[in-house]
Design a protein around this motif. Structure first.
Motif, PDB file in Angstrom:
ATOM      1  N   TYR A  76       0.833  -1.199   0.000  1.00  0.00           N
ATOM      2  CA  TYR A  76       0.000   0.000   0.000  1.00  0.00           C
ATOM      3  C   TYR A  76       0.872   1.255   0.000  1.00  0.00           C
ATOM      4  O   TYR A  76       1.656   1.474   0.914  1.00  0.00           O
ATOM      5  N   THR A  77       0.702   2.092  -1.023  1.00  0.00           N
ATOM      6  CA  THR A  77       1.461   3.334  -1.130  1.00  0.00           C
ATOM      7  C   THR A  77       0.702   4.456  -0.436  1.00  0.00           C
ATOM      8  O   THR A  77      -0.508   4.591  -0.586  1.00  0.00           O
ATOM      9  N   TYR A  78       1.433   5.247   0.332  1.00  0.00           N
ATOM     10  CA  TYR A  78       0.843   6.426   0.972  1.00  0.00           C
ATOM     11  C   TYR A  78       1.730   7.630   0.694  1.00  0.00           C
ATOM     12  O   TYR A  78       2.859   7.500   0.228  1.00  0.00           O
ATOM     13  N   TYR A  79       1.191   8.820   0.964  1.00  0.00           N
ATOM     14  CA  TYR A  79       1.933  10.039   0.676  1.00  0.00           C
ATOM     15  C   TYR A  79       1.493  11.146   1.618  1.00  0.00           C
ATOM     16  O   TYR A  79       0.440  11.048   2.256  1.00  0.00           O
ATOM     17  N   CYS A  80       2.315  12.167   1.707  1.00  0.00           N
ATOM     18  CA  CYS A  80       1.932  13.391   2.406  1.00  0.00           C
ATOM     19  C   CYS A  80       1.367  14.314   1.333  1.00  0.00           C
ATOM     20  O   CYS A  80       2.068  14.673   0.382  1.00  0.00           O
ATOM     21  N   VAL A  81       0.108  14.685   1.487  1.00  0.00           N
ATOM     22  CA  VAL A  81      -0.536  15.533   0.484  1.00  0.00           C
ATOM     23  C   VAL A  81       0.240  16.836   0.310  1.00  0.00           C
ATOM     24  O   VAL A  81       0.383  17.341  -0.807  1.00  0.00           O
TER      25      VAL A  81
END
Length: 144
Positions: A76-81
């Motif tokens: 699962y890829t996540y990011y800081c908006v």
């Protein structure tokens, strides 16, 4: 591992988000209220939908931490908006739950490693036969 929970902590004054999924339509950042508000549409994350911690960090409205429970195995890829353009992205790799060993099938023959297995039975019978042939009495004690 599936059903485990991960907690992110931001103990700095710079604002950050932990975001999974595409940012829904709306005003661009930083005016989009979805960036600053927490969005967790279910108790666990299965890899679908938009999830967002809200803005976390020292003196930010969502606090210092954000937790998610992952319901199934996957990557699962996540990011800081707020900082994705600078490369602030990550991946959570969730392993599958271990498969428990299958119980023995009904009707399987006993093996030597089972309590009172065939090896033990033959040793006891052999002792009885030898004792009887020698003219003595045999006493058999079974222990479990």
């Amino acid at each position: 591992m599936a059903n485990d929970t991960i907690e992110w902590t931001s103990s700095v004054p710079t604002p950050h988000t932990v975001t999974f999924g595409a940012l829904p339509g709306g005003p661009p950042i930083p005016d989009n209220p979805l960036v600053g508000n927490k969005s967790t549409p279910a108790a666990t994350y299965d890899g679908t939908g938009y999830w967002n911690s809200g803005v976390i960090g020292v003196n930010w409205p969502a606090g210092l931490t954000f937790s998610m429970t992952f319901s199934k195995a996957g990557s699962y890829t996540y990011y800081c908006v707020l900082h994705q353009p600078q490369g602030m992205v990550g991946t959570v790799n969730v392993a599958a739950l271990p498969v428990p060993p299958a119980p023995p099938k009904v009707g399987d023959s006993p093996s030597a490693d089972q309590s009172g297995g065939l090896t033990g039975l033959f040793l006891v019978l052999g002792a009885v036969v030898l004792t009887t042939l020698a003219g003595g009495a045999a006493v058999v004690v079974a222990r479990r």
